[in-house]
Each structure stands twice: as structure tokens, then as C-alpha cells.
Write an enzyme that holds these catalytic residues in place. Structure first.
Site, mmCIF file in Angstrom:
data_model
loop_
_atom_site.group_PDB
_atom_site.id
_atom_site.type_symbol
_atom_site.label_atom_id
_atom_site.label_comp_id
_atom_site.label_asym_id
_atom_site.label_seq_id
_atom_site.Cartn_x
_atom_site.Cartn_y
_atom_site.Cartn_z
ATOM 1 N N SER A 133 31.671 -8.229 -16.632
ATOM 2 C CA SER A 133 32.787 -9.021 -17.137
ATOM 3 C C SER A 133 32.392 -10.024 -18.202
ATOM 4 O O SER A 133 33.256 -10.533 -18.920
ATOM 5 C CB SER A 133 33.466 -9.768 -15.978
ATOM 6 O OG SER A 133 32.550 -10.642 -15.339
ATOM 7 N N HIS A 157 36.580 -4.238 -13.974
ATOM 8 C CA HIS A 157 36.844 -4.137 -15.412
ATOM 9 C C HIS A 157 36.625 -2.730 -15.967
ATOM 10 O O HIS A 157 36.687 -2.548 -17.186
ATOM 11 C CB HIS A 157 35.964 -5.123 -16.172
ATOM 12 C CG HIS A 157 36.311 -6.560 -15.926
ATOM 13 N ND1 HIS A 157 37.255 -7.250 -16.654
ATOM 14 C CD2 HIS A 157 35.851 -7.442 -14.998
ATOM 15 C CE1 HIS A 157 37.356 -8.484 -16.212
ATOM 16 N NE2 HIS A 157 36.515 -8.624 -15.214
ATOM 17 N N LYS A 191 44.198 -6.037 -13.031
ATOM 18 C CA LYS A 191 43.881 -5.682 -14.416
ATOM 19 C C LYS A 191 44.649 -4.417 -14.797
ATOM 20 O O LYS A 191 45.826 -4.489 -15.098
ATOM 21 C CB LYS A 191 42.364 -5.559 -14.559
ATOM 22 C CG LYS A 191 41.690 -6.899 -14.199
ATOM 23 C CD LYS A 191 40.205 -6.843 -14.196
ATOM 24 C CE LYS A 191 39.610 -8.206 -13.866
ATOM 25 N NZ LYS A 191 39.895 -8.679 -12.497
#
Length: 460
Positions: A232, A260, A292
Site C-alpha cells: 500500500s 490493494h 476498495k
């Protein structure tokens, strides 16, 4: 004596007896204590502003004020944050959003959340173990297991809490946790909670990991290796094939945090295993978040049915927590459906990331080891410089936030750009050009820690 006189005498005698009895009863009662003055007021509640940590924060704020540096954090945003965002009524190009595939606010996602609320309300209203289980929870878990190519998944209400409770619960005092030096705070907190021994290996250095295993594996019962799919802070990813080889050779467990990388890595966004064409069942735990790509909120572990059944029955962060909000579950399911149905979103994101990376490198910006996908840093070199660059970009209509010490080493302070499938080529070019121009000006002006030292000397 007449009749009336007799009755009067009887009444007087009765009243006399009652008074005598009342007097005797009062004499039998303990004496009332004398009225005392109220005790003096106790100490006031603890003044947390006296904590050394808070005094340090005030010093940092005072130093920023001294050089006229606005606080870039906690700015309120209006509406849905995507490729653009609205701050104080103005629209900015936005590079500070996890909305990687542009699914937050998508009509199908909103409709799914609305249907879930109409059916189940806004809350599960209980832990899933007792009365909070809803069909939508299992539907989401089955969808996540399918995406990761494993048997099952278990969903929890927080991504951070997922790592904390799973690592803290599975690992014990006789175990060892081996972590890449740049793993997320949630992994660090889970390791601390577990009581297991913990060792870091330098970021991405699997030779160092192998050496640690060679020297220490025999001393411990279970060993867990933890890495991220996409890191990240730096935006790079590990060599999964070699990690699987190491964990098999040394009889370890492997946890890959894909917060991510799901929706980002692989031709269809299924993450690190798809990117490397590796059987995902070779990894014990795939961890992910719903905040996300899946445009909701929460976390999950995907893996074997045995593992997920065990976590459902015993993991404190699952057993003693309310079930995921039905609206969030509905939104995540719809997002997963869209990701599977529209792989071109993943392809647009990859193209945008590569465009940003190539232009940034051509402009002389330090992007570290980023692979040019969802996370691309521009390393500035100190916290004051990073915050200053962020504010200057905002003045030019670009929202990108600084990452400063202690989140990263002071010399690695940076602006972190999050790339999405919805950014236009023009937005990317504007952001890179503005960052390069402003950073060049700052270096000419000697903006950074040295400017703070100069200001202190001038005011002392």
C-alpha cells in the site's frame, strides 16, 4: 357518666396509648446521624492533553504553523469520491481514492444496497453466531471464495480487525510470524496480540526470508509468513511462486493481504495468484478488504472450508462482533458481479497506472519500486516537503495526500497517488506535470526540513 362521656374517655385513652407506642418505637430506632457537609469534589477526569504523545502532536502542529503549512488531512469531501471529488464546493482531480474500478456509486451497486436495506434493514442487529446470520452473508462469502479460487471465505466487519483477530487468534506463544518490513499495521497489531515471536525481513528480500527460516524454523511450532499482494505504500508486489516454494520447503503457513490487489492484479482482477498463474489453493489464507474494489466496508479471509469454519466458530473478531451490514454485503456482491462481467475495467486501470508511471519517470520523479498499478508514490524525502507538495497540488486542482513519518521513514516521505480505471489521460498528465513542476520549485526554494530550521532561528 353519660354515653358521650364514656366515648370521649375511650378516645383519649386510645390516643394516649398510640402516642406511647409511637414514642417507644422511636426510642427503639437507631439515632439518625447528624447531617454532614458534602465531601470535597474528587479529582477532575484525566486531562489527556497532558499525555506526552499529544504534546508532541501539538509541537508538530506548531512547527507547521510556523512555516505556514496547512494541515492536508481530514478535509471533508462531498459526494462520491472517484476520479474527481468535491472539497468546499470545488471539484478536484482526485488521486486519493480506493475506488479502483469506479464501482462506488455505480447504479447497480446502489440498487443492490437499497434492496438489501428493504429486505434486512441497515443492520444485522446481532452477531452472526447467535441471531445475525442472513442469507446475503453466505452469498457474499461464496462469491469471494469463487473469485479467489478457494473453497470458502469468512467475512468480518473491518479489514483492519480481520488481520488483527485472525493472526492474533491462530498464532500462539510457541509460534513465529515472519513479516515483510512494509506490511500493514493490522498485521503488526495481530502479531503483537498473538504473543508469538515476530521477525521482519527487508522489504521484498526473499533471500533474507529464506535465511531466517533456515536459522529459526526448527525452534517454533507453527510459522506464518505474511506479505501483501500490492504494497500500500510502494505499489510493488512479491514473487508468489518463490514464497510458495519457501513455505512448502519449511512447512509454514502463508497469508497474502490482497487489500490493494484484488480488482487490480491479474487479467480479470482476481489478484496475485491470477497474475502469476499459480493455483490459489497453494496459499493458506487470502486476506482482503471490501472497502476498495468492492466499494463497501469490511474484511475477509478466503481459504479452505476447514479454516473458515474454525474462524466462524472461534475467532473473537467474528464471534463477538455484529454481522456485516446487509447494505454493505449487497454492495460488495454487486461490485464483484461487475468486476467479473466487465474485465475491461481492470484493463483500463492497468493502462492508467502504466501511463502515470512512465510519465512520472520521464519527468524525473522518484516512484520507488512501484509496478505502476493502483498505488504509485512520488517520494519527496521529508515530511514537511511532502505536506507542502500536497498543498501546492491542491491549489492546482489536484487532490493527492502525503504519507509522512511515522507511517514511512522520514527520508521516504511521499505523495501517494491512487490510480483508478476512471481517470482520464488528461487527468494523469496534469497530475504528473504539476507534481514535477511544484517539486522543482520547492527544491529551488529549499522547502523542507531546512525551511523549518530557518524559521525557528528567525523567531528565536
Amino acid at each position: 357518666m353519660d354515653q358521650h362521656g364514656s366515648k370521649s374517655d375511650e378516645r383519649r385513652e386510645l390516643m394516649a396509648n398510640l402516642r406511647a407506642g409511637h414514642k417507644a418505637a422511636r426510642q427503639r430506632q437507631p439515632a439518625r446521624p447528624a447531617v454532614q457537609a458534602p465531601p470535597p469534589p474528587g479529582p477532575a477526569a484525566f486531562d489527556f492533553s497532558e499525555l506526552p504523545q499529544l504534546r508532541q502532536l501539538r509541537m508538530h502542529r506548531a512547527a507547521a504553523d510556523l512555516i505556514g503549512l496547512d494541515n492536508p488531512f481530514f478535509r471533508p469531501h462531498a459526494g462520491v469520491a472517484g476520479a474527481t471529488t468535491v472539497i468546499d464546493g470545488k471539484t478536484f482531480d482526485n488521486f486519493a481514492s480506493y475506488n479502483y474500478l469506479g464501482l462506488n456509486g455505480h447504479p447497480e451497486v446502489n440498487e443492490a444496497a437499497t434492496r438489501a436495506i428493504a429486505t434486512y434493514g441497515t443492520s444485522a442487529s446481532a452477531s452472526r453466531v447467535v441471531a445475525g446470520e442472513r442469507p446475503i452473508h453466505r452469498e457474499l462469502e461464496e462469491r469471494l471464495a469463487r473469485i479467489h479460487g478457494v473453497e470458502d471465505a469468512v467475512v468480518m466487519v473491518s479489514g483492519h480487525a480481520t488481520n488483527v483477530t485472525v493472526i492474533g487468534h491462530l498464532m500462539k506463544g510457541d509460534d513465529l510470524i515472519l513479516t515483510d518490513s512494509l506490511v500493514h499495521n493490522s498485521v503488526t497489531e495481530g502479531a503483537r496480540l498473538s504473543g508469538a515471536a515476530r521477525m521482519n525481513f527487508p522489504h521484498g528480500d526473499l533471500d533474507a526470508l529464506e535465511q531466517i527460516l533456515s536459522q529459526n524454523r526448527h525452534k517454533f511450532d507453527h510459522v506464518l509468513i505474511v506479505v501483501e499482494g500490492i504494497y500500500s505504500m510502494d505499489g510493488d508486489y512479491p514473487d508468489l511462486a518463490r514464497l510458495i516454494h519457501l513455505k512448502q520447503n519449511f512447512d509454514c503457513w502463508l497469508l497474502v493481504d490482497e487489500a490493494h490487489s484484488v480488482g487490480v492484479l491479474g487479467a480479470t482482477g482476481r489478484g496475485l495468484a491470477e497474475h502469476y498463474s499459480v493455483d490459489p489453493r497453494s496459499v493458506e489464507m487470502w486476506m482482503g478488504t471490501l472497502s476498495k474494489t468492492f466499494s463497501a466496508c469490511g474484511g475477509y479471509i478466503a481459504g479452505s472450508k476447514a479454516l473458515c469454519d474454525y474462524l466462524r466458530a472461534t475467532a473473537p473478531g467474528f464471534v463477538f462482533s455484529v454481522g456485516l451490514s446487509p447494505a454493505l454485503a449487497g454492495a460488495a456482491i454487486a461490485s464483484a458481479d461487475l468486476m467479473e462481467r466487465e474485465p475491461e475495467r481492470v484493463q483500463r486501470l492497468a493502462a492508467n497506472g502504466q501511463r502515470f508511471l512512465e510519465r512520472a519517470k520521464a519527468a524525473g520523479l522518484d516512484t520507488g519500486p512501484s509496478a505502476g498499478l493502483s498505488v504509485i508514490p512520488v517520494i519527496v524525502g521529508d515530511s514537511i516537503g511532502a505536506a507542502t507538495l500536497s498543498n501546492r497540488l491542491l491549489a492546482r486542482g489536484i487532490n493527492a495526500l502525503p504519507i509522512v513519518f511515522p507511517a514511512v521513514a522520514e527520508k521516504s516521505a511521499r505523495i501517494r497517488f491512487f490510480i483508478t480505471s476512471e481517470h482520464s489521460a488528461e487527468q494523469i498528465d496534469r497530475a504528473v506535470d504539476a507534481a514535477a513542476e511544484e517539486l522543482a520549485k520547492m527544491r529551488e526554494e529549499n522547502v523542507g526540513f531546512s525551511s523549518l530550521v530557518k524559521s525557528v532561528r528567525q523567531t528565536s
